[in-house]
Design a protein around this motif. Structure first.
Motif, short mmCIF file in Angstrom:
data_model
loop_
_atom_site.label_atom_id
_atom_site.label_comp_id
_atom_site.label_asym_id
_atom_site.label_seq_id
_atom_site.Cartn_x
_atom_site.Cartn_y
_atom_site.Cartn_z
N VAL A 1 0.84 -1.20 0.00
CA VAL A 1 0.00 0.00 0.00
C VAL A 1 0.87 1.25 0.00
O VAL A 1 0.59 2.23 -0.68
N ASP A 2 1.98 1.20 0.73
CA ASP A 2 2.91 2.33 0.76
C ASP A 2 3.49 2.58 -0.64
O ASP A 2 3.54 3.72 -1.10
N LEU A 3 3.89 1.52 -1.31
CA LEU A 3 4.43 1.68 -2.66
C LEU A 3 3.37 2.18 -3.64
O LEU A 3 3.68 2.98 -4.53
N ALA A 4 2.13 1.74 -3.47
CA ALA A 4 1.06 2.23 -4.33
C ALA A 4 0.81 3.71 -4.09
O ALA A 4 0.61 4.48 -5.04
N LEU A 5 0.84 4.14 -2.82
CA LEU A 5 0.67 5.57 -2.54
C LEU A 5 1.83 6.39 -3.06
O LEU A 5 1.64 7.50 -3.57
N VAL A 6 3.05 5.86 -2.97
CA VAL A 6 4.22 6.57 -3.51
C VAL A 6 4.07 6.72 -5.01
O VAL A 6 4.32 7.80 -5.58
N TRP A 7 3.67 5.66 -5.68
CA TRP A 7 3.50 5.72 -7.13
C TRP A 7 2.42 6.73 -7.51
O TRP A 7 2.57 7.50 -8.45
#
Length: 126
Positions: free
Chosen positions: A68-74
């Protein structure tokens, strides 16, 4: 520890006599533990089941938060100016608390809807 007897000290100026006063000394009565009918050593789960029941769910939760963190960063990298000089690692660190909160709130919503569904199913049976 059941066989331990409290020892009272004698005053320093009194020596040992031929007939010590045994009224203050309580005899240790051995207490055998009562068998409750359950063999707890056989009832304990094995190491593979403890690993599967404890470590794997925690690992899954950690992977969910990281994804989820990587999706928000993207998502925020696409939203902010592509020419910005912000480090992706800094952006990932900034997005980690919202990712953690979103996973927590998602689990709370899932549990709420699951409980509501089971409550309505039980009320229909009655």
């Amino acid at each position: 520890m059941n066989d331990v007897v409290a020892w009272t000290q004698r005053p320093r100026n009194v020596g040992l006599s031929d007939k010590p006063d045994l009224a203050d000394i309580s005899k240790a009565v051995p207490h055998e533990p009562e068998f409750d009918g359950i063999d707890w050593s056989a009832a304990a789960p094995g190491w593979p089941s403890m690993f599967a029941g404890l470590i794997l769910p925690l690992l899954g939760l950690a992977l969910l938060v990281v994804s989820v963190d990587l999706a928000l960063v993207w998502l925020f990298e696409r939203w902010i100016d592509p020419s910005s000089n912000m480090s992706p690692l800094l952006l990932a660190a900034i997005m980690f608390p919202p990712a953690l909160m979103s996973v927590f709130c998602g689990f709370k919503l899932f549990l709420h809807f699951r409980d509501a569904r089971t409550t309505t199913a039980q009320s229909r049976k009655q």
